[in-house]
Design an enzyme around this catalytic site. Structure first.
Site, mmCIF file in Angstrom:
data_model
loop_
_atom_site.group_PDB
_atom_site.id
_atom_site.type_symbol
_atom_site.label_atom_id
_atom_site.label_comp_id
_atom_site.label_asym_id
_atom_site.label_seq_id
_atom_site.Cartn_x
_atom_site.Cartn_y
_atom_site.Cartn_z
ATOM 1 N N ARG A 9 -5.156 8.225 -5.170
ATOM 2 C CA ARG A 9 -3.752 8.351 -5.553
ATOM 3 C C ARG A 9 -3.674 8.693 -7.039
ATOM 4 N NH1 ARG A 9 -1.679 2.656 -4.230
ATOM 5 N NH2 ARG A 9 0.333 3.508 -4.868
ATOM 6 N N LYS A 81 -6.760 -4.358 -1.230
ATOM 7 C CA LYS A 81 -5.617 -5.047 -0.621
ATOM 8 C C LYS A 81 -4.678 -4.070 0.092
ATOM 9 C CE LYS A 81 -2.614 -5.145 -4.731
ATOM 10 N NZ LYS A 81 -1.830 -6.006 -5.631
ATOM 11 N N ASP A 82 -4.781 -2.761 -0.211
ATOM 12 C CA ASP A 82 -3.947 -1.754 0.445
ATOM 13 C C ASP A 82 -4.602 -1.178 1.700
ATOM 14 O OD1 ASP A 82 -1.954 -1.922 -1.509
ATOM 15 O OD2 ASP A 82 -2.922 -0.401 -2.765
ATOM 16 N N THR A 125 9.215 -7.773 -7.844
ATOM 17 C CA THR A 125 7.920 -7.719 -7.167
ATOM 18 C C THR A 125 8.020 -6.806 -5.955
ATOM 19 O OG1 THR A 125 6.247 -8.966 -5.935
ATOM 20 C CG2 THR A 125 8.497 -9.820 -5.884
ATOM 21 N N SER A 127 6.180 -7.358 -3.331
ATOM 22 C CA SER A 127 5.471 -8.085 -2.285
ATOM 23 C C SER A 127 6.290 -9.205 -1.651
ATOM 24 C CB SER A 127 4.182 -8.666 -2.891
ATOM 25 O OG SER A 127 3.622 -9.650 -2.087
ATOM 26 N N ARG A 129 4.860 -11.438 0.106
ATOM 27 C CA ARG A 129 3.969 -12.584 -0.113
ATOM 28 C C ARG A 129 4.312 -13.286 -1.427
ATOM 29 N NH1 ARG A 129 -0.040 -12.904 -3.549
ATOM 30 N NH2 ARG A 129 0.000 -10.654 -3.912
ATOM 31 N N ARG A 130 4.466 -12.512 -2.485
ATOM 32 C CA ARG A 130 4.826 -13.099 -3.780
ATOM 33 C C ARG A 130 6.237 -13.668 -3.740
ATOM 34 N NH1 ARG A 130 2.513 -7.797 -6.885
ATOM 35 N NH2 ARG A 130 0.318 -8.417 -7.030
ATOM 36 N N ARG A 147 9.659 -1.223 -6.873
ATOM 37 C CA ARG A 147 8.675 -0.213 -6.470
ATOM 38 C C ARG A 147 8.281 0.636 -7.670
ATOM 39 N NH1 ARG A 147 8.433 1.885 -1.627
ATOM 40 N NH2 ARG A 147 6.488 2.669 -2.516
ATOM 41 N N GLY A 148 7.270 1.482 -7.456
ATOM 42 C CA GLY A 148 6.825 2.383 -8.505
ATOM 43 C C GLY A 148 5.486 1.968 -9.074
ATOM 44 N N ASN A 149 4.882 2.857 -9.873
ATOM 45 C CA ASN A 149 3.592 2.522 -10.470
ATOM 46 C C ASN A 149 3.771 1.495 -11.586
ATOM 47 O OD1 ASN A 149 4.321 3.934 -12.891
ATOM 48 N ND2 ASN A 149 3.656 5.858 -11.976
ATOM 49 N N VAL A 150 2.652 1.037 -12.129
ATOM 50 C CA VAL A 150 2.700 -0.031 -13.135
ATOM 51 C C VAL A 150 3.532 0.374 -14.341
ATOM 52 C CG1 VAL A 150 1.309 -1.371 -14.760
ATOM 53 C CG2 VAL A 150 0.518 -1.065 -12.407
ATOM 54 N N ARG A 153 7.231 0.105 -13.570
ATOM 55 C CA ARG A 153 7.660 -1.299 -13.498
ATOM 56 C C ARG A 153 7.778 -1.905 -14.893
ATOM 57 N NH1 ARG A 153 3.795 -3.529 -8.588
ATOM 58 N NH2 ARG A 153 3.568 -1.512 -7.576
ATOM 59 N N CYS A 239 -0.631 -5.045 5.419
ATOM 60 C CA CYS A 239 -0.687 -5.219 3.970
ATOM 61 C C CYS A 239 0.652 -5.688 3.389
ATOM 62 C CB CYS A 239 -1.087 -3.895 3.309
ATOM 63 S SG CYS A 239 -2.586 -3.162 3.974
#
Length: 314
Positions: A9, A81-82, A125, A127, A129-130, A147-150, A153, A239
């Protein structure tokens, strides 16, 4: 084999991961030519919808796997994890790398800790899960999908759209974010996603690339993630479901923590155990046994409720 093409990616973190594997390969095989090909996945294209709503399995891997099958690329580098627990026929994980810090982490420009956030603070987040674990601890917070890349965010956090966000500490470390965000606090209470902090290297099984890539495999990470992935597989979870599981291997003893529940934190199953292990098969068996224990306690019903919950109109 004179040349390898790595599929990845295009985010800064994904490119860091791909270049890390490239560097490892070129150190191991100095004459090998290694190229990187960027691929946009479904999970990268749809950014305005929570991940669980667009289907959790294969969101960040499907397009890469198609290129592996047709020979356009020789290997794909993923955040483990993905990676779904089941593979397309002919493909598989050839290596699981040594893990970075497995924890999730709190990041903020204004508040020094999760505990210091005021009531109603906005926490971003991607997730469920989080979200589940945050709500169980601080039900007064306003958890929102992010959402989105680091970099995207972090910009939204800095611009004040959120009071805090939660990221994987592994990504924080790999991208050197400690110098950019004043408050970064690892969250020891939060159970990570399966495979968190490891990279998964995927290729065609039986290919020449498979032999070249074997040296990347870390046995400790393989034992740990075998348990985690077996746990999720036995629950038929993907996931993007509210499931956390983390296995840690030290001197032959596997310590496993797991959690599953509703996103609002109102109904949660938890378990923790320590078992002596000697093989990957031992680790997988422990993961399945823990999942079976959860199933007896109503895990399937909870997961179905969580899925329906997420798909309700907003």
């Amino acid at each position: 084999m004179q040349q390898l093409t790595i599929g990845t990616r295009g985010s800064v973190l994904a490119l860091w991961q791909a270049n890390h594997i490239k560097d490892c390969l070129q150190t191991q095989y100095p004459t090998l030519q290694v190229e990187i090909q960027i691929v946009k996945t479904k999970g990268d294209k749809i950014l305005d919808v929570p991940l669980a709503k667009i289907g959790g399995k294969g969101l960040f891997t499907k397009e890469l796997e198609e290129l592996l099958l047709n020979g356009t690329i020789d290997l794909a580098v993923h955040s483990l994890k993905d990676v779904p627990v089941d593979f397309v026929e002919g493909l598989g994980l050839v290596a699981i790398t040594k893990r970075e810090d497995v924890r999730d982490s709190f990041l903020s420009f204004k508040y020094p800790s999760l505990e210091s956030l005021p009531k109603g603070a906005r926490v971003g987040t991607t997730s469920l899960r989080r979200t589940m674990q945050l709500n169980a601890l601080r039900g007064d917070l306003d958890t929102q999908s992010l959402r989105g890349n680091v970099q995207t965010r972090l910009k939204r956090l800095k611009d004040g759209e959120f009071d805090a966000i939660i990221l994987a500490q592994a990504g924080v470390n790999r991208l050197g974010l400690g110098e950019k965000v004043p408050y970064i606090v690892p969250l020891d209470f939060m159970i990570p996603a399966m495979g968190q902090a490891a990279l998964g290297v995927e290729c065609k099984m039986g290919s020449e690339a498979q032999l070249l890539l074997a040296f990347l495999n870390d046995s400790k990470a393989t034992f740990e993630t075998a348990c985690e992935r077996a746990f999720v597989r036995a629950l038929n979870g993907g996931c993007q479901v509210p499931i956390g599981v983390n296995a840690s291997l030290e001197e032959g003893v596997l310590k496993v923590r797991s959690i599953l529940g509703l996103p609002d934190g109102t109904r949660i199953l938890r378990e923790c155990l320590e078992v002596q292990v000697k093989s990957v098969e031992d680790c997988e068996r422990i993961g399945v046994q823990m999942a079976q224990s959860f199933i007896k306690q109503g895990a399937q019903e909870i997961l179905q409720m969580a899925q329906n919950w997420e798909f309700q109109p907003e």
